[in-house]
Motif scaffolding. Structure first.
Motif, PDB file in Angstrom:
ATOM      1  N   VAL A  11      26.930  45.527  42.155  1.00 49.19           N
ATOM      2  CA  VAL A  11      26.568  45.445  43.566  1.00 49.19           C
ATOM      3  C   VAL A  11      27.620  46.140  44.425  1.00 49.19           C
ATOM      4  O   VAL A  11      28.738  45.636  44.563  1.00 49.19           O
ATOM      5  N   PRO A  12      27.295  47.302  45.016  1.00 49.61           N
ATOM      6  CA  PRO A  12      28.227  47.920  45.963  1.00 49.61           C
ATOM      7  C   PRO A  12      28.173  47.176  47.297  1.00 49.61           C
ATOM      8  O   PRO A  12      27.094  46.845  47.788  1.00 49.61           O
ATOM      9  N   VAL A  13      29.329  46.920  47.867  1.00 48.55           N
ATOM     10  CA  VAL A  13      29.404  46.093  49.079  1.00 48.55           C
ATOM     11  C   VAL A  13      30.231  46.810  50.136  1.00 48.55           C
ATOM     12  O   VAL A  13      31.372  47.210  49.870  1.00 48.55           O
ATOM     13  N   TYR A  14      29.664  46.923  51.325  1.00 50.64           N
ATOM     14  CA  TYR A  14      30.431  47.450  52.461  1.00 50.64           C
ATOM     15  C   TYR A  14      30.014  46.699  53.720  1.00 50.64           C
ATOM     16  O   TYR A  14      28.883  46.821  54.195  1.00 50.64           O
ATOM     17  N   VAL A  35      29.215  41.894  39.172  1.00 51.31           N
ATOM     18  CA  VAL A  35      30.433  42.467  39.723  1.00 51.31           C
ATOM     19  C   VAL A  35      30.098  43.122  41.052  1.00 51.31           C
ATOM     20  O   VAL A  35      29.182  43.933  41.147  1.00 51.31           O
ATOM     21  N   CYS A  36      30.812  42.730  42.074  1.00 50.29           N
ATOM     22  CA  CYS A  36      30.678  43.316  43.403  1.00 50.29           C
ATOM     23  C   CYS A  36      31.871  44.232  43.653  1.00 50.29           C
ATOM     24  O   CYS A  36      33.024  43.837  43.418  1.00 50.29           O
ATOM     25  N   VAL A  37      31.602  45.430  44.119  1.00 49.55           N
ATOM     26  CA  VAL A  37      32.662  46.374  44.452  1.00 49.55           C
ATOM     27  C   VAL A  37      32.764  46.446  45.966  1.00 49.55           C
ATOM     28  O   VAL A  37      31.886  46.997  46.639  1.00 49.55           O
ATOM     29  N   ASP A  38      33.819  45.846  46.502  1.00 47.56           N
ATOM     30  CA  ASP A  38      34.060  45.887  47.945  1.00 47.56           C
ATOM     31  C   ASP A  38      34.630  47.256  48.288  1.00 47.56           C
ATOM     32  O   ASP A  38      35.789  47.548  47.986  1.00 47.56           O
ATOM     33  N   ASP A  39      33.819  48.073  48.924  1.00 45.66           N
ATOM     34  CA  ASP A  39      34.164  49.472  49.167  1.00 45.66           C
ATOM     35  C   ASP A  39      34.880  49.640  50.506  1.00 45.66           C
ATOM     36  O   ASP A  39      34.389  50.293  51.419  1.00 45.66           O
ATOM     37  N   GLY A  40      36.050  49.011  50.613  1.00 49.50           N
ATOM     38  CA  GLY A  40      36.851  49.153  51.819  1.00 49.50           C
ATOM     39  C   GLY A  40      36.286  48.451  53.034  1.00 49.50           C
ATOM     40  O   GLY A  40      36.451  48.931  54.169  1.00 49.50           O
ATOM     41  N   ALA A  68      31.394  53.419  44.625  1.00 49.13           N
ATOM     42  CA  ALA A  68      31.350  51.980  44.366  1.00 49.13           C
ATOM     43  C   ALA A  68      30.511  51.680  43.130  1.00 49.13           C
ATOM     44  O   ALA A  68      30.874  50.827  42.304  1.00 49.13           O
ATOM     45  N   LEU A  69      29.390  52.368  42.976  1.00 55.38           N
ATOM     46  CA  LEU A  69      28.559  52.172  41.793  1.00 55.38           C
ATOM     47  C   LEU A  69      29.305  52.559  40.524  1.00 55.38           C
ATOM     48  O   LEU A  69      29.273  51.838  39.521  1.00 55.38           O
ATOM     49  N   GLN A  70      29.986  53.704  40.551  1.00 54.47           N
ATOM     50  CA  GLN A  70      30.703  54.151  39.359  1.00 54.47           C
ATOM     51  C   GLN A  70      31.803  53.165  38.987  1.00 54.47           C
ATOM     52  O   GLN A  70      31.979  52.822  37.810  1.00 54.47           O
ATOM     53  N   ILE A 169      29.265  59.241  37.797  1.00 58.03           N
ATOM     54  CA  ILE A 169      28.888  59.601  39.161  1.00 58.03           C
ATOM     55  C   ILE A 169      30.100  60.170  39.873  1.00 58.03           C
ATOM     56  O   ILE A 169      31.119  59.496  40.015  1.00 58.03           O
ATOM     57  N   THR A 170      30.009  61.421  40.313  1.00 54.74           N
ATOM     58  CA  THR A 170      31.127  62.071  41.004  1.00 54.74           C
ATOM     59  C   THR A 170      30.821  62.338  42.476  1.00 54.74           C
ATOM     60  O   THR A 170      31.719  62.718  43.216  1.00 54.74           O
TER      61      THR A 170
END
Length: 229
Positions: A11-14, A35-40, A68-70, A169-170
């Motif tokens: 889960v990408p999170v912003y 897993v959540c990725v807190d993207d700043g 965030a996904l990568q 993913i780039t």
């Protein structure tokens, strides 16, 4: 209910502090590994992720949804027993039951990745701008037409360990969806679509795809199409 301990939701999170704890709690009733990725984020998203009970990875600055996904996929694929993976939005638009159905298809069918599609009959709930942008992207993309994908920018995807290990993913921004499509074609991953329902709440619409993002997706598609000619 099937044992889903071999499934990880990414889960990408912003800036989703308002809803992310509830989204995580609801999903964890079926899928314990998230897993959540807190993207700043500039709000309390990280604290809310912890309250929801998910694993948390943080970017110190906002890098974009692709990044965030990568990051989340790399974290999830390194976990013991992880075999299936789903990308899942933080704003409450995606339904857990759709993920369950897609995971079961991966268990039962000779497929590597399943992409959700909103275009499976009644399209009345899809905002007109999204319909125009997404259908134009398909029209402009030979790769999408070849793979018979109608909604490649749907954020709900489920895939197996083969795809997770090969995912690189780039493109940090919204162009990541087009890059995933190219990886499917280039790597020969077996792909199918699954009809899903997107929940367009007032909150998700306010956070959702803006006109500028739609233009960016179209621009990215045109550039990639021309580059292959």
């Amino acid at each position: 209910m099937a044992n889903q301990s071999d499934v990880w939701l990414v889960v990408p999170v912003y800036n989703e502090a308002t809803v992310i704890a509830d989204v995580v709690r609801e999903a964890r009733k079926t899928f314990p590994n998230i897993v959540c990725v807190d993207d700043g984020s500039k709000d309390a998203s990280a604290d809310e992720v912890r309250l929801g009970g998910a694993h948390l990875v943080r970017h110190p600055v906002n890098l974009g949804q692709g990044a965030a996904l990568q990051t989340g996929i790399e974290y999830a694929r390194a976990q013991p027993g992880a075999q299936y993976f789903a990308t899942f939005d933080a704003d409450g638009q995606h339904r857990v039951e759709d993920v369950e159905r897609m995971v079961q298809r991966l268990r039962d069918e000779p497929l590597d990745i399943i992409v959700g599609t909103r275009f499976h009959g009644d399209e009345g709930d899809i905002p007109w701008l999204k319909r125009v942008v997404l259908k134009t992207v398909v029209f402009l993309s030979p790769t999408l037409r070849k793979l018979k994908l109608t909604d490649a920018h749907n954020g709900l995807r489920v895939f197996n360990k083969t795809v997770a290990d090969g995912m690189n993913i780039t493109l940090n921004g919204m162009g990541h969806a087009s890059q995933i499509v190219e990886m499917i074609a280039h790597k020969g991953w077996r792909v199918a679509e699954e009809p899903v329902t997107i929940l367009y709440t007032e909150y998700s619409m306010a956070k959702g795809q803006s006109l500028i993002n739609g233009v960016n997706i179209l621009f990215d598609t045109v550039l990639r199409t021309n580059a292959r000619r």
